[in-house]
Design a protein around this motif. Structure first.
Motif, PDB file in Angstrom:
ATOM      1  N   LEU A 101       0.698  -1.242   0.116  1.00  0.00           N
ATOM      2  CA  LEU A 101      -0.145  -0.170  -0.097  1.00  0.00           C
ATOM      3  C   LEU A 101       0.857   1.161  -0.054  1.00  0.00           C
ATOM      4  CD1 LEU A 101      -2.897  -0.980   2.355  1.00  0.00           C
ATOM      5  CD2 LEU A 101      -2.971  -0.803   0.063  1.00  0.00           C
ATOM      6  N   GLU A 102       2.077   1.300   0.884  1.00  0.00           N
ATOM      7  CA  GLU A 102       2.747   2.262   0.791  1.00  0.00           C
ATOM      8  C   GLU A 102       3.378   2.572  -0.732  1.00  0.00           C
ATOM      9  OE1 GLU A 102       5.505   1.472   3.964  1.00  0.00           O
ATOM     10  OE2 GLU A 102       4.219   1.885   5.627  1.00  0.00           O
ATOM     11  N   GLU A 104       2.416   1.671  -3.643  1.00  0.00           N
ATOM     12  CA  GLU A 104       1.485   2.340  -4.524  1.00  0.00           C
ATOM     13  C   GLU A 104       0.894   3.465  -4.310  1.00  0.00           C
ATOM     14  OE1 GLU A 104      -1.983  -0.543  -3.997  1.00  0.00           O
ATOM     15  OE2 GLU A 104      -1.006  -1.832  -5.349  1.00  0.00           O
ATOM     16  N   ALA A 105       0.922   4.007  -3.262  1.00  0.00           N
ATOM     17  CA  ALA A 105       0.613   5.354  -2.750  1.00  0.00           C
ATOM     18  C   ALA A 105       1.972   6.518  -3.228  1.00  0.00           C
ATOM     19  CB  ALA A 105       0.686   5.687  -1.218  1.00  0.00           C
ATOM     20  N   GLU A 109       1.722   9.309  -6.215  1.00  0.00           N
ATOM     21  CA  GLU A 109       2.193  10.551  -5.926  1.00  0.00           C
ATOM     22  C   GLU A 109       3.158  11.106  -6.957  1.00  0.00           C
ATOM     23  OE1 GLU A 109       2.325  14.349  -4.090  1.00  0.00           O
ATOM     24  OE2 GLU A 109       1.049  12.461  -3.480  1.00  0.00           O
TER      25      GLU A 109
END
Length: 132
Positions: A101-102, A104-105, A109
């Protein structure tokens, strides 16, 4: 004395073959067992009739005296009609992990910043051309 109906691995390396056995819960997976009640060959196709062989009478006996099947063996017994297996539901298992998840974020960005950077020079370029 707790008895389990479980799989004991046999076969060669990368060619698994399992014996369905009734064993003490404390004995090792491939170690000593009380009785062999069937076989499971995962190398055969799922619709092959020889993939799972069960001695139904002995399975009924061990279930009647309180033997607990493992989840995989319970699936076989359910397919044979000897017991009812309740399907499990773990919706969190399919969710991605924290690190993913980190990542992908961070990628989202970065893509957003790249899109903004690509759009900003396009707007400034005509302004420079008119000043020239």
């Amino acid at each position: 004395m707790s008895v389990k109906i479980r799989l004991a691995r046999g076969g060669a390396k990368k060619r698994p073959y399992y014996y369905i056995v009734a064993a003490h819960s404390t004995s090792p997976r491939d170690g000593r067992y009380i009785e062999q009640v069937g076989t499971f060959n995962p190398m055969l196709k799922k619709d092959d009739e020889n993939r799972v062989n069960l001695n139904l009478d002995r399975c009924k006996h061990w279930l009647s005296v309180g033997a607990q099947p493992t989840d995989r063996v319970a699936r076989f017994l359910d397919a044979a009609g000897l017991m009812k297996r309740n399907p499990r539901n773990n919706p969190n298992k399919a969710k991605p992990g924290k690190k993913r998840l980190e990542r992908e974020a961070a990628e989202a960005e970065k893509a957003k910043e790249a899109a903004e950077a690509a759009a900003a020079p396009a707007e400034e370029a005509p302004a420079e051309d008119s000043a020239a």
